[in-house]
Design a protein around this motif. Structure first.
Motif, PDB file in Angstrom:
ATOM      1  N   TYR A   1      -2.629 -10.342  -1.403  1.00  0.00           N
ATOM      2  CA  TYR A   1      -1.376  -8.928  -0.778  1.00  0.00           C
ATOM      3  C   TYR A   1      -2.430  -8.784   0.709  1.00  0.00           C
ATOM      4  CZ  TYR A   1       0.072  -7.866  -5.409  1.00  0.00           C
ATOM      5  OH  TYR A   1       0.414  -8.384  -6.556  1.00  0.00           O
ATOM      6  N   VAL A   2      -1.453  -7.957   1.653  1.00  0.00           N
ATOM      7  CA  VAL A   2      -2.309  -7.309   2.763  1.00  0.00           C
ATOM      8  C   VAL A   2      -1.962  -5.671   2.258  1.00  0.00           C
ATOM      9  CG1 VAL A   2      -1.901  -6.449   4.879  1.00  0.00           C
ATOM     10  CG2 VAL A   2      -1.599  -9.121   4.740  1.00  0.00           C
ATOM     11  N   MET A   3      -3.143  -5.237   2.337  1.00  0.00           N
ATOM     12  CA  MET A   3      -3.415  -4.478   1.299  1.00  0.00           C
ATOM     13  C   MET A   3      -4.230  -2.412   1.983  1.00  0.00           C
ATOM     14  SD  MET A   3      -5.861  -6.251  -1.583  1.00  0.00           S
ATOM     15  CE  MET A   3      -5.198  -4.801  -2.705  1.00  0.00           C
ATOM     16  N   LYS A   4      -4.476  -1.308   2.224  1.00  0.00           N
ATOM     17  CA  LYS A   4      -4.403  -0.242   2.630  1.00  0.00           C
ATOM     18  C   LYS A   4      -6.318  -0.662   2.371  1.00  0.00           C
ATOM     19  CE  LYS A   4      -2.227   2.542   0.512  1.00  0.00           C
ATOM     20  NZ  LYS A   4      -2.010   4.398  -0.190  1.00  0.00           N
ATOM     21  N   ASP A   5      -7.268  -0.592   3.281  1.00  0.00           N
ATOM     22  CA  ASP A   5      -8.701  -0.500   3.647  1.00  0.00           C
ATOM     23  C   ASP A   5      -9.028   0.338   2.174  1.00  0.00           C
ATOM     24  OD1 ASP A   5      -7.491   2.015   5.410  1.00  0.00           O
ATOM     25  OD2 ASP A   5     -10.143   2.541   5.330  1.00  0.00           O
ATOM     26  N   THR A   6      -8.362   1.550   1.689  1.00  0.00           N
ATOM     27  CA  THR A   6      -9.192   2.349   0.731  1.00  0.00           C
ATOM     28  C   THR A   6      -9.391   1.794  -0.785  1.00  0.00           C
ATOM     29  OG1 THR A   6      -6.666   3.528   0.431  1.00  0.00           O
ATOM     30  CG2 THR A   6      -8.271   4.742   1.501  1.00  0.00           C
ATOM     31  N   LEU A   7      -8.494   0.542  -1.333  1.00  0.00           N
ATOM     32  CA  LEU A   7      -8.318   0.113  -1.862  1.00  0.00           C
ATOM     33  C   LEU A   7      -9.631  -0.575  -2.100  1.00  0.00           C
ATOM     34  CD1 LEU A   7      -4.400  -1.173  -2.074  1.00  0.00           C
ATOM     35  CD2 LEU A   7      -5.778   0.838  -3.818  1.00  0.00           C
ATOM     36  N   GLN A   8     -10.053  -0.750  -1.457  1.00  0.00           N
ATOM     37  CA  GLN A   8     -11.920  -1.452  -1.291  1.00  0.00           C
ATOM     38  C   GLN A   8     -12.633  -0.291  -2.094  1.00  0.00           C
ATOM     39  OE1 GLN A   8     -14.368  -2.767   2.365  1.00  0.00           O
ATOM     40  NE2 GLN A   8     -11.929  -1.595   3.659  1.00  0.00           N
ATOM     41  N   LEU A   9     -12.772   0.731  -2.202  1.00  0.00           N
ATOM     42  CA  LEU A   9     -13.561   1.834  -3.229  1.00  0.00           C
ATOM     43  C   LEU A   9     -13.099   1.458  -4.892  1.00  0.00           C
ATOM     44  CD1 LEU A   9     -12.975   4.827  -1.233  1.00  0.00           C
ATOM     45  CD2 LEU A   9     -14.876   3.416  -0.582  1.00  0.00           C
ATOM     46  N   ILE A  10     -12.198   0.825  -4.800  1.00  0.00           N
ATOM     47  CA  ILE A  10     -11.833   0.771  -7.315  1.00  0.00           C
ATOM     48  C   ILE A  10     -13.137  -0.462  -7.092  1.00  0.00           C
ATOM     49  CG2 ILE A  10     -10.286  -0.526  -8.198  1.00  0.00           C
ATOM     50  CD1 ILE A  10      -7.868  -0.199  -6.882  1.00  0.00           C
ATOM     51  N   PRO A  11     -14.250   0.472  -7.997  1.00  0.00           N
ATOM     52  CA  PRO A  11     -14.924  -0.659  -8.314  1.00  0.00           C
ATOM     53  C   PRO A  11     -14.937  -1.669  -8.954  1.00  0.00           C
ATOM     54  CG  PRO A  11     -14.681   2.072  -9.397  1.00  0.00           C
ATOM     55  CD  PRO A  11     -13.635   1.157  -8.926  1.00  0.00           C
ATOM     56  N   LEU A  12     -15.996  -3.146  -8.190  1.00  0.00           N
ATOM     57  CA  LEU A  12     -15.540  -4.397  -8.997  1.00  0.00           C
ATOM     58  C   LEU A  12     -14.197  -4.847  -7.781  1.00  0.00           C
ATOM     59  CD1 LEU A  12     -17.521  -4.592 -11.530  1.00  0.00           C
ATOM     60  CD2 LEU A  12     -18.225  -4.766  -9.793  1.00  0.00           C
ATOM     61  N   TYR A  13     -13.246  -4.438  -8.277  1.00  0.00           N
ATOM     62  CA  TYR A  13     -11.755  -4.936  -8.334  1.00  0.00           C
ATOM     63  C   TYR A  13     -12.101  -4.797  -6.060  1.00  0.00           C
ATOM     64  CZ  TYR A  13      -9.827  -5.358 -13.171  1.00  0.00           C
ATOM     65  OH  TYR A  13     -10.130  -5.501 -14.325  1.00  0.00           O
ATOM     66  N   GLY A  14     -12.161  -3.804  -5.764  1.00  0.00           N
ATOM     67  CA  GLY A  14     -12.304  -3.839  -4.446  1.00  0.00           C
ATOM     68  C   GLY A  14     -12.951  -4.670  -3.614  1.00  0.00           C
ATOM     69  N   PHE A  15     -14.150  -4.364  -4.185  1.00  0.00           N
ATOM     70  CA  PHE A  15     -14.749  -6.321  -3.210  1.00  0.00           C
ATOM     71  C   PHE A  15     -13.681  -7.532  -4.092  1.00  0.00           C
ATOM     72  CE2 PHE A  15     -17.411  -9.925  -4.910  1.00  0.00           C
ATOM     73  CZ  PHE A  15     -17.729 -10.302  -3.519  1.00  0.00           C
TER      74      PHE A  15
ATOM     75  N   HIS B   1     -11.075 -12.979  -3.247  1.00  0.00           N
ATOM     76  CA  HIS B   1      -9.674 -13.466  -3.833  1.00  0.00           C
ATOM     77  C   HIS B   1      -8.097 -14.347  -2.617  1.00  0.00           C
ATOM     78  CE1 HIS B   1      -6.875 -14.836  -5.975  1.00  0.00           C
ATOM     79  NE2 HIS B   1      -5.562 -14.293  -5.689  1.00  0.00           N
ATOM     80  N   GLY B   2      -8.497 -13.686  -1.325  1.00  0.00           N
ATOM     81  CA  GLY B   2      -7.555 -14.305  -0.463  1.00  0.00           C
ATOM     82  C   GLY B   2      -7.082 -12.851  -0.216  1.00  0.00           C
ATOM     83  N   CYS B   3      -6.910 -11.221  -0.421  1.00  0.00           N
ATOM     84  CA  CYS B   3      -6.324 -10.160   0.423  1.00  0.00           C
ATOM     85  C   CYS B   3      -7.274 -10.105   1.817  1.00  0.00           C
ATOM     86  CB  CYS B   3      -6.755  -9.430  -1.198  1.00  0.00           C
ATOM     87  SG  CYS B   3      -5.831  -9.611  -2.418  1.00  0.00           S
ATOM     88  N   ILE B   4      -6.424  -8.620   2.257  1.00  0.00           N
ATOM     89  CA  ILE B   4      -6.492  -9.255   3.708  1.00  0.00           C
ATOM     90  C   ILE B   4      -6.635  -7.665   3.036  1.00  0.00           C
ATOM     91  CG2 ILE B   4      -5.917  -8.954   5.954  1.00  0.00           C
ATOM     92  CD1 ILE B   4      -4.618 -11.552   5.939  1.00  0.00           C
ATOM     93  N   TYR B   5      -7.435  -6.445   4.325  1.00  0.00           N
ATOM     94  CA  TYR B   5      -7.211  -5.210   4.273  1.00  0.00           C
ATOM     95  C   TYR B   5      -7.414  -4.924   5.609  1.00  0.00           C
ATOM     96  CZ  TYR B   5      -9.859  -4.276   0.065  1.00  0.00           C
ATOM     97  OH  TYR B   5     -10.155  -5.083  -1.930  1.00  0.00           O
ATOM     98  N   VAL B   6      -6.393  -3.663   5.438  1.00  0.00           N
ATOM     99  CA  VAL B   6      -6.212  -3.330   7.112  1.00  0.00           C
ATOM    100  C   VAL B   6      -6.984  -1.436   6.989  1.00  0.00           C
ATOM    101  CG1 VAL B   6      -4.062  -4.805   7.501  1.00  0.00           C
ATOM    102  CG2 VAL B   6      -3.594  -3.197   6.142  1.00  0.00           C
ATOM    103  N   LYS B   7      -6.077  -1.465   8.976  1.00  0.00           N
ATOM    104  CA  LYS B   7      -6.813   0.658   8.272  1.00  0.00           C
ATOM    105  C   LYS B   7      -5.790   0.659   9.095  1.00  0.00           C
ATOM    106  CE  LYS B   7     -11.830   0.942   8.124  1.00  0.00           C
ATOM    107  NZ  LYS B   7     -13.066   1.053   9.769  1.00  0.00           N
ATOM    108  N   ARG B   8      -4.956   1.781   8.594  1.00  0.00           N
ATOM    109  CA  ARG B   8      -3.382   2.370   9.098  1.00  0.00           C
ATOM    110  C   ARG B   8      -4.494   3.372  10.405  1.00  0.00           C
ATOM    111  NH1 ARG B   8      -0.885   5.196   4.832  1.00  0.00           N
ATOM    112  NH2 ARG B   8      -0.500   3.440   4.062  1.00  0.00           N
ATOM    113  N   GLY B   9      -4.197   3.078  11.736  1.00  0.00           N
ATOM    114  CA  GLY B   9      -3.633   4.056  12.501  1.00  0.00           C
ATOM    115  C   GLY B   9      -5.017   3.183  13.150  1.00  0.00           C
ATOM    116  N   LYS B  10      -6.196   2.332  12.341  1.00  0.00           N
ATOM    117  CA  LYS B  10      -7.083   1.967  13.236  1.00  0.00           C
ATOM    118  C   LYS B  10      -7.086  -0.047  13.528  1.00  0.00           C
ATOM    119  CE  LYS B  10     -10.452   5.652  13.608  1.00  0.00           C
ATOM    120  NZ  LYS B  10     -11.123   6.253  13.480  1.00  0.00           N
TER     121      LYS B  10
END
Length: 383
Positions: A133-147, A152-161
């Protein structure tokens, strides 16, 4: 009041309370298990990561995709099997079920469970483990799964930055022809949520200001992320799957569209049927230039808007006949395709938590894995 009517009312009230109890229990149990098995899942991943260190990276990714598929099947056990959700497929759906290809999955965004729709589609196509998934950066904060999502190959992006270079770096990894990929993008960026009309009003104003057609059932799609994917993976991706999901019950008796069911509502069985329309678009038909793709993407959403009108029409008869008119066909999963994963995680979890060593290992994986994941993501500055 006759005693018979009193008894009937009592029985109906009792039935409603019992039904609510079981739905609440399903939600509680499902949530506890899906999040509770994170340390065990992380432990399995660590073992595979260690075993595959000296192997080509595509081999690691192959095993990682198998693990991801195992977990997501368990997710579907709760969200589809246990809720007895009816999935109805439209468009090119039954053609794509026969294919095994790398795709860019473009979905409409209206619910916190839209990602589960991608699970439903990809499992039926035999590609569940390949979802990224291309997903919001805030999902990095989910324990273990965020990492884990990132490795796994998902891509974090920052909204506005938005960092174009960091997204390109992540896309370069997926170029490997031996790593099959379903890359999921929600071009609207945020959910179309009638309960938050300001977001919809802002989208409509943008359309008017830029002299493009105002969308009735979607937000104006953003092109940057989609363009980077098509530009850098154009030779890797076989086709775009344009997926539109419609949750039954989103329109009330007065014909007014409300909010789509969210995670809790779906897990508690408040949505009985979901309609999924899939249109396969070969990559040869997709523009490579950003401005041309921007126009193409908006035109695609105009077509999605017209399709959505069938499901969100104010006319009750139009909504009721949509499955027949558009040729929708139910497609159910076999029980074993999801139950097997639930049994696997149960077999791992129960014995582990019944021993002192198992409980200690569980806590250590949870605490140190979470902290280590946060540190790794911070050092790598992935978005």
């Amino acid at each position: 009041m006759p005693i018979v009517k009193i008894i009937e009312r009592f029985l109906k009230a009792l039935e409603a309370h019992v039904d609510l109890f079981f739905k609440s229990a399903r939600y509680a149990l499902g949530s506890i298990i899906m999040f509770g098995v994170a340390p065990e899942y992380f432990g399995l991943w660590l073992v595979w990561r260690g075993v595959s260190l000296m192997l080509p990276h595509w081999v690691f990714q192959w095993g990682d995709d198998k693990l991801y598929s195992l977990y997501q099947r368990m997710v579907l056990f709760f969200f589809e099997t246990c809720t007895r959700l009816e999935v109805v497929l439209y468009g090119d759906a039954f053609d794509v079920l026969k294919k095994r290809e790398s795709v860019l999955y473009l979905g409409n965004h209206q619910s916190t469970v839209d990602w589960i729709v991608a699970d439903m589609v990809s499992l039926r196509c035999g590609s569940l483990g390949h979802l990224r998934y291309v997903m919001k950066d805030t999902l990095q904060l989910i324990p273990l799964y965020g990492f884990y999502f990132h490795v796994h190959g998902c891509i974090y992006v920052k909204r506005g930055k938005f960092s174009q270079s960091k997204m390109i770096s992540s896309l370069d990894y997926l170029k490997n022809p031996k790593i099959p990929t379903w890359l999921v993008v929600f071009p609207e960026g945020t959910r179309y949520y009638p309960g938050h009309p300001k977001v919809i009003e802002k989208s409509e104003k943008y359309a008017r200001d830029h002299n493009i057609q105002v969308l009735k059932h979607h937000l104006v799609p953003k092109v940057k992320g989609t363009w980077l994917v098509t530009e850098h993976l154009h030779e890797k991706i076989d086709a775009i799957y344009d997926v539109s999901a419609f949750y039954e019950g989103s329109v009330n008796e007065e014909g007014i569209r409300g909010n789509a069911p969210q995670l809790i509502g779906l897990l508690m069985g408040k949505c009985k049927k979901i309609h999924i329309h899939i249109r396969r678009i070969p990559m040869s038909e997709v523009p490579k230039e950003e401005e041309a793709l921007k126009t193409w993407l908006h035109n695609l959403y105009i077509e999605k808007d017209a399709l959505a009108e069938n499901f969100f029409s104010k006319d009750k008869e139009t909504r009721a006949s949509v499955q027949t008119r558009l040729g929708g066909r139910p497609h159910s999963l076999g029980l074993w395709s999801t139950l097997s994963s639930f049994l696997v995680f149960t077999a791992i979890t129960v014995p582990a938590l019944c021993t002192k060593f198992g409980r200690q290992l569980y806590l250590q994986l949870l605490v140190y894995g979470t902290l280590g994941g946060y540190g790794w993501l911070a050092l790598r500055s992935v978005c």
